[in-house]
Design a protein around this motif. Structure first.
Motif, PDB file in Angstrom:
ATOM      1  N   CYS A 102      -2.677  -0.717  14.382  1.00 26.52           N
ATOM      2  CA  CYS A 102      -1.738  -0.935  14.286  1.00 26.52           C
ATOM      3  C   CYS A 102      -1.272  -1.043  16.416  1.00 26.52           C
ATOM      4  O   CYS A 102      -1.841  -0.328  16.854  1.00 26.52           O
ATOM      5  CB  CYS A 102      -0.475   0.197  14.969  1.00 26.52           C
ATOM      6  N   ALA A 103      -0.694  -2.143  16.651  1.00 24.58           N
ATOM      7  CA  ALA A 103      -1.036  -2.237  18.121  1.00 24.58           C
ATOM      8  C   ALA A 103       0.547  -1.109  18.935  1.00 24.58           C
ATOM      9  O   ALA A 103       0.450  -1.230  19.922  1.00 24.58           O
ATOM     10  CB  ALA A 103       0.112  -3.365  18.300  1.00 24.58           C
ATOM     11  N   GLN A 104       1.682  -0.820  18.081  1.00 23.93           N
ATOM     12  CA  GLN A 104       2.996  -0.044  17.655  1.00 23.93           C
ATOM     13  C   GLN A 104       1.747   1.506  18.052  1.00 23.93           C
ATOM     14  O   GLN A 104       2.316   1.941  19.076  1.00 23.93           O
ATOM     15  CB  GLN A 104       3.625  -0.132  17.584  1.00 23.93           C
ATOM     16  N   CYS A 105       1.289   2.183  17.663  1.00 24.73           N
ATOM     17  CA  CYS A 105       1.591   3.577  17.608  1.00 24.73           C
ATOM     18  C   CYS A 105      -0.474   3.651  17.314  1.00 24.73           C
ATOM     19  O   CYS A 105      -0.502   4.532  17.660  1.00 24.73           O
ATOM     20  CB  CYS A 105       1.338   3.894  16.060  1.00 24.73           C
ATOM     21  N   GLY A 106      -1.333   2.991  16.674  1.00 27.79           N
ATOM     22  CA  GLY A 106      -3.145   2.855  17.316  1.00 27.79           C
ATOM     23  C   GLY A 106      -2.547   3.172  15.546  1.00 27.79           C
ATOM     24  O   GLY A 106      -5.060   3.402  15.837  1.00 27.79           O
ATOM     25  N   THR A 107      -2.430   3.969  14.760  1.00 31.00           N
ATOM     26  CA  THR A 107      -2.483   3.665  13.297  1.00 31.00           C
ATOM     27  C   THR A 107      -3.653   2.797  13.186  1.00 31.00           C
ATOM     28  O   THR A 107      -3.629   1.633  12.565  1.00 31.00           O
ATOM     29  CB  THR A 107      -1.785   4.365  12.778  1.00 31.00           C
ATOM     30  N   GLN A 108      -4.854   3.135  12.252  1.00 29.13           N
ATOM     31  CA  GLN A 108      -6.232   2.737  11.614  1.00 29.13           C
ATOM     32  C   GLN A 108      -5.079   2.135   9.934  1.00 29.13           C
ATOM     33  O   GLN A 108      -4.737   2.733   8.908  1.00 29.13           O
ATOM     34  CB  GLN A 108      -7.080   2.512  11.262  1.00 29.13           C
ATOM     35  N   ASN A 109      -4.840   0.999   9.593  1.00 29.97           N
ATOM     36  CA  ASN A 109      -4.608   0.683   8.572  1.00 29.97           C
ATOM     37  C   ASN A 109      -5.309  -0.562   8.291  1.00 29.97           C
ATOM     38  O   ASN A 109      -6.877  -0.930   8.367  1.00 29.97           O
ATOM     39  CB  ASN A 109      -3.415  -0.243   9.163  1.00 29.97           C
ATOM     40  N   HIS A 110      -5.133  -0.922   6.508  1.00 31.66           N
ATOM     41  CA  HIS A 110      -5.730  -1.617   5.730  1.00 31.66           C
ATOM     42  C   HIS A 110      -5.777  -3.172   6.010  1.00 31.66           C
ATOM     43  O   HIS A 110      -5.305  -3.045   7.125  1.00 31.66           O
ATOM     44  CB  HIS A 110      -5.503  -1.931   4.505  1.00 31.66           C
ATOM     45  N   THR A 132       1.332   1.995   8.311  1.00 33.01           N
ATOM     46  CA  THR A 132       1.661   2.922   7.402  1.00 33.01           C
ATOM     47  C   THR A 132       2.447   3.660   7.979  1.00 33.01           C
ATOM     48  O   THR A 132       2.511   4.934   7.817  1.00 33.01           O
ATOM     49  CB  THR A 132       0.340   3.319   6.675  1.00 33.01           C
ATOM     50  N   ASN A 133       2.743   4.268   9.932  1.00 32.49           N
ATOM     51  CA  ASN A 133       2.435   5.307   9.950  1.00 32.49           C
ATOM     52  C   ASN A 133       3.907   4.817  10.525  1.00 32.49           C
ATOM     53  O   ASN A 133       4.627   6.102  10.529  1.00 32.49           O
ATOM     54  CB  ASN A 133       1.775   5.815  11.300  1.00 32.49           C
ATOM     55  N   CYS A 134       3.695   3.555  11.440  1.00 34.38           N
ATOM     56  CA  CYS A 134       5.364   3.439  12.149  1.00 34.38           C
ATOM     57  C   CYS A 134       5.990   2.332  11.597  1.00 34.38           C
ATOM     58  O   CYS A 134       7.269   2.099  11.932  1.00 34.38           O
ATOM     59  CB  CYS A 134       5.383   3.209  13.660  1.00 34.38           C
ATOM     60  N   GLY A 135       5.503   1.211  10.706  1.00 32.81           N
ATOM     61  CA  GLY A 135       6.292   0.814   9.658  1.00 32.81           C
ATOM     62  C   GLY A 135       6.506  -0.833  10.095  1.00 32.81           C
ATOM     63  O   GLY A 135       6.717  -2.076   9.968  1.00 32.81           O
ATOM     64  N   ALA A 136       5.699  -1.014  11.838  1.00 34.86           N
ATOM     65  CA  ALA A 136       5.780  -2.114  12.898  1.00 34.86           C
ATOM     66  C   ALA A 136       4.658  -3.274  11.580  1.00 34.86           C
ATOM     67  O   ALA A 136       3.975  -2.944  11.547  1.00 34.86           O
ATOM     68  CB  ALA A 136       5.041  -1.569  13.657  1.00 34.86           C
ATOM     69  N   GLN A 137       5.228  -4.279  11.711  1.00 39.02           N
ATOM     70  CA  GLN A 137       4.502  -5.523  11.817  1.00 39.02           C
ATOM     71  C   GLN A 137       3.271  -5.773  12.434  1.00 39.02           C
ATOM     72  O   GLN A 137       3.279  -5.670  13.552  1.00 39.02           O
ATOM     73  CB  GLN A 137       5.270  -6.828  11.298  1.00 39.02           C
ATOM     74  N   THR A 138       2.234  -5.693  11.313  1.00 38.76           N
ATOM     75  CA  THR A 138       1.184  -5.867  12.138  1.00 38.76           C
ATOM     76  C   THR A 138       0.537  -7.141  12.602  1.00 38.76           C
ATOM     77  O   THR A 138      -0.127  -7.137  13.782  1.00 38.76           O
ATOM     78  CB  THR A 138      -0.604  -5.009  11.108  1.00 38.76           C
ATOM     79  N   GLY A 139       0.661  -7.989  11.783  1.00 42.96           N
ATOM     80  CA  GLY A 139       1.158  -9.642  12.030  1.00 42.96           C
ATOM     81  C   GLY A 139      -1.170 -10.045  12.641  1.00 42.96           C
ATOM     82  O   GLY A 139      -1.025 -11.560  12.372  1.00 42.96           O
ATOM     83  N   PHE A 140      -1.440  -9.132  12.333  1.00 47.21           N
ATOM     84  CA  PHE A 140      -2.963 -10.123  12.875  1.00 47.21           C
ATOM     85  C   PHE A 140      -2.858 -10.678  10.759  1.00 47.21           C
ATOM     86  O   PHE A 140      -3.841 -11.360  10.765  1.00 47.21           O
ATOM     87  CB  PHE A 140      -4.163  -8.242  12.726  1.00 47.21           C
ATOM     88  N   ALA A 141      -2.683  -9.885   9.767  1.00 45.61           N
ATOM     89  CA  ALA A 141      -3.329 -10.541   8.553  1.00 45.61           C
ATOM     90  C   ALA A 141      -2.590 -11.713   7.949  1.00 45.61           C
ATOM     91  O   ALA A 141      -3.191 -12.501   7.663  1.00 45.61           O
ATOM     92  CB  ALA A 141      -3.165  -9.406   7.826  1.00 45.61           C
ATOM     93  N   ALA A 142      -1.388 -12.104   9.155  1.00 45.80           N
ATOM     94  CA  ALA A 142      -0.609 -13.069   8.639  1.00 45.80           C
ATOM     95  C   ALA A 142      -1.252 -13.970   9.552  1.00 45.80           C
ATOM     96  O   ALA A 142      -1.072 -15.759  10.293  1.00 45.80           O
ATOM     97  CB  ALA A 142       0.606 -12.534   9.304  1.00 45.80           C
ATOM     98  N   ALA A 143      -0.627 -13.920  11.520  1.00 46.80           N
ATOM     99  CA  ALA A 143      -1.508 -14.798  11.889  1.00 46.80           C
ATOM    100  C   ALA A 143      -2.698 -15.125  12.233  1.00 46.80           C
ATOM    101  O   ALA A 143      -2.958 -16.478  13.203  1.00 46.80           O
ATOM    102  CB  ALA A 143      -0.853 -13.985  14.145  1.00 46.80           C
ATOM    103  N   ALA A 144      -3.994 -14.586  12.037  1.00 46.08           N
ATOM    104  CA  ALA A 144      -5.207 -14.637  12.699  1.00 46.08           C
ATOM    105  C   ALA A 144      -5.572 -15.566  11.663  1.00 46.08           C
ATOM    106  O   ALA A 144      -5.941 -15.936  10.954  1.00 46.08           O
ATOM    107  CB  ALA A 144      -5.557 -13.177  12.291  1.00 46.08           C
ATOM    108  N   PRO A 145      -6.821 -15.980  11.829  1.00 46.42           N
ATOM    109  CA  PRO A 145      -7.413 -17.463  11.163  1.00 46.42           C
ATOM    110  C   PRO A 145      -7.962 -16.827  10.611  1.00 46.42           C
ATOM    111  O   PRO A 145      -9.170 -15.207  10.830  1.00 46.42           O
ATOM    112  CB  PRO A 145      -7.727 -18.557  12.367  1.00 46.42           C
TER     113      PRO A 145
END
Length: 122
Positions: A3-11, A18-31
């Motif tokens: 996560c770019a906000q809190c640094g928690t590792q997510n799937h 899963t920690n702070c609820g921020a949108q990760t954005g990588f899965a949707a925006a990355a090729p």
């Protein structure tokens, strides 16, 4: 993925942290096939294997052996400890430098709450 906000590792397929609820954005925006960004730098004591030092021990060392800088060596502040030791050894026979070191020690006893690595005293 981290996560770019809190640094928690997510799937990797997670869209929200899963920690702070921020949108990760990588899965949707990355090729497809893109590598995830590196994790943010963690605090030095975040590994969980660092044992915090005792504040009471720090204060007692400062009270009884403060002029030798032992309390600063205990907390990892070697530069401060060497300075107090040298001032006491070479200028301890003079009243003013010794009084300055004593005032310095009293201030450190009241204000220092973390060791040199940033770990709060216990």
């Amino acid at each position: 993925m981290f996560c770019a906000q809190c640094g928690t590792q997510n799937h990797d397929s997670a869209r929200h942290c899963t920690n702070c609820g921020a949108q990760t954005g990588f899965a949707a925006a990355a090729p497809a096939g893109a590598t995830p960004p590196p994790p943010p730098a963690a605090a030095p004591y975040a590994t969980g294997n660092v044992i915090p030092k005792s504040r009471l021990a720090y204060i007692l060392l400062a009270l009884f052996l403060g002029c030798l800088g032992i309390h600063n060596f205990y907390a990892g502040y070697a530069g401060r400890g060497i300075a107090q030791l040298l001032i006491s050894l070479f200028l301890g026979w003079l009243i003013v430098p010794l009084a300055a070191v004593v005032i310095w020690i009293i201030i450190e006893m009241c204000t220092v709450t973390r060791d040199a690595q940033g770990v709060p005293f216990n």
